[in-house]
Design a protein around this motif. Sequence first.
Motif, PDB file in Angstrom:
ATOM      1  N   VAL A 120       0.833  -1.200   0.000  1.00 45.83           N
ATOM      2  CA  VAL A 120       0.000   0.000   0.000  1.00 45.83           C
ATOM      3  C   VAL A 120       0.873   1.257   0.000  1.00 45.83           C
ATOM      4  CG1 VAL A 120      -1.682   1.318   1.344  1.00 45.83           C
ATOM      5  CG2 VAL A 120      -1.976  -1.151   1.043  1.00 45.83           C
ATOM      6  N   ASP A 121       1.931   1.263   0.803  1.00 44.90           N
ATOM      7  CA  ASP A 121       2.839   2.404   0.844  1.00 44.90           C
ATOM      8  C   ASP A 121       3.487   2.638  -0.513  1.00 44.90           C
ATOM      9  OD1 ASP A 121       4.412   4.325   2.756  1.00 44.90           O
ATOM     10  OD2 ASP A 121       5.939   3.347   1.526  1.00 44.90           O
ATOM     11  N   SER A 122       3.939   1.572  -1.149  1.00 41.99           N
ATOM     12  CA  SER A 122       4.587   1.700  -2.454  1.00 41.99           C
ATOM     13  C   SER A 122       3.616   2.221  -3.504  1.00 41.99           C
ATOM     14  CB  SER A 122       5.153   0.342  -2.894  1.00 41.99           C
ATOM     15  OG  SER A 122       5.713   0.430  -4.195  1.00 41.99           O
ATOM     16  N   THR A 123       2.385   1.747  -3.464  1.00 40.33           N
ATOM     17  CA  THR A 123       1.387   2.174  -4.446  1.00 40.33           C
ATOM     18  C   THR A 123       1.115   3.667  -4.328  1.00 40.33           C
ATOM     19  OG1 THR A 123       0.365  -0.022  -4.348  1.00 40.33           O
ATOM     20  CG2 THR A 123      -0.937   1.751  -5.325  1.00 40.33           C
ATOM     21  N   TYR A 124       0.991   4.150  -3.105  1.00 40.27           N
ATOM     22  CA  TYR A 124       0.788   5.590  -2.900  1.00 40.27           C
ATOM     23  C   TYR A 124       1.975   6.384  -3.442  1.00 40.27           C
ATOM     24  CZ  TYR A 124       0.224  10.111  -0.661  1.00 40.27           C
ATOM     25  OH  TYR A 124       0.124  11.469  -0.434  1.00 40.27           O
ATOM     26  N   GLU A 125       3.180   5.917  -3.168  1.00 42.11           N
ATOM     27  CA  GLU A 125       4.366   6.630  -3.648  1.00 42.11           C
ATOM     28  C   GLU A 125       4.465   6.582  -5.162  1.00 42.11           C
ATOM     29  OE1 GLU A 125       6.113   8.611  -1.936  1.00 42.11           O
ATOM     30  OE2 GLU A 125       5.201   8.087  -0.004  1.00 42.11           O
ATOM     31  N   CYS A 126       4.022   5.483  -5.778  1.00 37.86           N
ATOM     32  CA  CYS A 126       3.989   5.417  -7.242  1.00 37.86           C
ATOM     33  C   CYS A 126       3.124   6.539  -7.805  1.00 37.86           C
ATOM     34  CB  CYS A 126       3.432   4.067  -7.701  1.00 37.86           C
ATOM     35  SG  CYS A 126       4.571   2.678  -7.606  1.00 37.86           S
ATOM     36  N   ASP A 128      -6.400  17.704   3.818  1.00 36.65           N
ATOM     37  CA  ASP A 128      -5.220  16.997   4.324  1.00 36.65           C
ATOM     38  C   ASP A 128      -4.777  15.979   3.280  1.00 36.65           C
ATOM     39  OD1 ASP A 128      -3.249  15.676   5.696  1.00 36.65           O
ATOM     40  OD2 ASP A 128      -4.473  15.132   7.422  1.00 36.65           O
ATOM     41  N   LEU A 129      -3.646  16.262   2.634  1.00 34.58           N
ATOM     42  CA  LEU A 129      -3.157  15.373   1.583  1.00 34.58           C
ATOM     43  C   LEU A 129      -2.662  14.036   2.138  1.00 34.58           C
ATOM     44  CD1 LEU A 129      -2.594  15.070  -1.445  1.00 34.58           C
ATOM     45  CD2 LEU A 129      -0.375  16.167  -1.088  1.00 34.58           C
ATOM     46  N   THR A 130      -2.429  13.955   3.446  1.00 32.76           N
ATOM     47  CA  THR A 130      -1.949  12.704   4.041  1.00 32.76           C
ATOM     48  C   THR A 130      -2.955  11.589   3.799  1.00 32.76           C
ATOM     49  OG1 THR A 130      -0.918  13.974   5.819  1.00 32.76           O
ATOM     50  CG2 THR A 130      -1.141  11.597   6.157  1.00 32.76           C
ATOM     51  N   PRO A 131      -2.553  10.480   3.191  1.00 30.00           N
ATOM     52  CA  PRO A 131      -3.512   9.392   2.949  1.00 30.00           C
ATOM     53  C   PRO A 131      -3.986   8.770   4.258  1.00 30.00           C
ATOM     54  CG  PRO A 131      -1.284   8.652   2.486  1.00 30.00           C
ATOM     55  CD  PRO A 131      -1.196  10.134   2.724  1.00 30.00           C
ATOM     56  N   TRP A 132      -5.155   8.194   4.229  1.00 28.64           N
ATOM     57  CA  TRP A 132      -5.761   7.653   5.451  1.00 28.64           C
ATOM     58  C   TRP A 132      -4.916   6.563   6.096  1.00 28.64           C
ATOM     59  CZ3 TRP A 132     -10.326   8.456   8.346  1.00 28.64           C
ATOM     60  CH2 TRP A 132     -11.069   9.560   7.951  1.00 28.64           C
ATOM     61  N   PHE A 133      -4.217   5.754   5.306  1.00 30.00           N
ATOM     62  CA  PHE A 133      -3.464   4.650   5.891  1.00 30.00           C
ATOM     63  C   PHE A 133      -2.266   5.145   6.725  1.00 30.00           C
ATOM     64  CE2 PHE A 133      -0.836   5.246   2.140  1.00 30.00           C
ATOM     65  CZ  PHE A 133       0.439   4.854   2.518  1.00 30.00           C
ATOM     66  N   ARG A 134      -1.911   6.421   6.571  1.00 25.82           N
ATOM     67  CA  ARG A 134      -0.818   6.998   7.368  1.00 25.82           C
ATOM     68  C   ARG A 134      -1.313   7.865   8.517  1.00 25.82           C
ATOM     69  NH1 ARG A 134       3.394   8.921   2.560  1.00 25.82           N
ATOM     70  NH2 ARG A 134       4.084   6.822   1.963  1.00 25.82           N
ATOM     71  N   ARG A 135      -2.588   8.016   8.674  1.00 26.05           N
ATOM     72  CA  ARG A 135      -3.114   8.907   9.721  1.00 26.05           C
ATOM     73  C   ARG A 135      -3.208   8.178  11.060  1.00 26.05           C
ATOM     74  NH1 ARG A 135      -7.965  12.227   6.585  1.00 26.05           N
ATOM     75  NH2 ARG A 135      -6.729  12.749   4.727  1.00 26.05           N
TER      76      ARG A 135
END
Length: 329
Positions: free
Chosen positions: A195-201, A322-329
């Motif tokens: 999930v982290d990699s996909t967001y960074e992609c 808030d640009l921070t994705p939910w999986f990082r909140r």
Amino acid sequence: MREKVGRNDPCWCGSGKKYKKCHMREDEAKGGPPAEAQQTVFKGNVTSLPPVPGHIARPEYADTGRPTPTRESCLKTSDDEIARMRKACDVARQVLDTVLAAVEPGITTEALDDLAYAKTIELGAYPSPFNYQNYPRCICTSINEVVCHGIPDDRVLSEGEIVNCDISVYVNGMHGDCSETVFVGEVSPEAKRLVDSTYECMMDAIKLVEPGQPFFAIGRAIEERAKQDGYSVVRDFTGHGIGKYFHMDPQVLHYFSPRLNQRMEPGMTFTIEPMINEGTWRCRIWPDNWTAVTGDLKLSAQFEHTVLVTESGYEILTAGDDLTPWFRR
């Protein structure tokens, strides 16, 4: 816990046949899932949505299910068009935040869809997927090995799963589109890493958006990052121009193709929505003609934003507060 699919279990494709009578031999011949492949998502019961209230403006396909075939450019030539795009994307973001806040073990994807429907109507918008080519619900909920277009049903989300919620709305004559993948409770390190990699992609690609940039730069950035992390990029589904029509030119490939050499122009609005897989990039479509799953039943994740090309770079129209994705909140 991911369940194993044996020879006598229902086939992963949703046909209702036993695996050995359906895809087992084909899978083994093509290097797809072996007899012990791990399927986690099975077709549930899909119920009907109530009619959209009459005061809500509708896209052209709302009654017929048939979108207008068009190759019209996503270029916006007036401040009014861009303002209406911002509004549609802001509404889409509000609906997405409402849905993601409710994701937890024990909730059904149908319940998430009901929340999205209610919020969309409350905000005076039409849920874009509803009756688009006869799609039966208003959002897509894609769990674990489902790549995209999962139909909300009575399936309950379980601890340790991941789910992508894809929201699109139509308001003031424009469509807005966004999605995020989130965790259902505590998930495995492998799922977190994907999930982290996909967001960074996605973000690597968005940061390249500017006037004069060729569209192939998007796919190149995504593919490079995914390969670096050991993942594959889905090729069967793409991003797209968006505006007064749900899907407009150009196609936005998430893998590198030098033929996609059209240049970005100020005023263009389009989606960047990479689907990144743990294993093979290949997909299979269930008999419902919507649900796409990974060819080897390994995990898939996706993120999506609608972006605007500005005079000097880009604006993420679906960023919200808030640009921070939910999986990082």
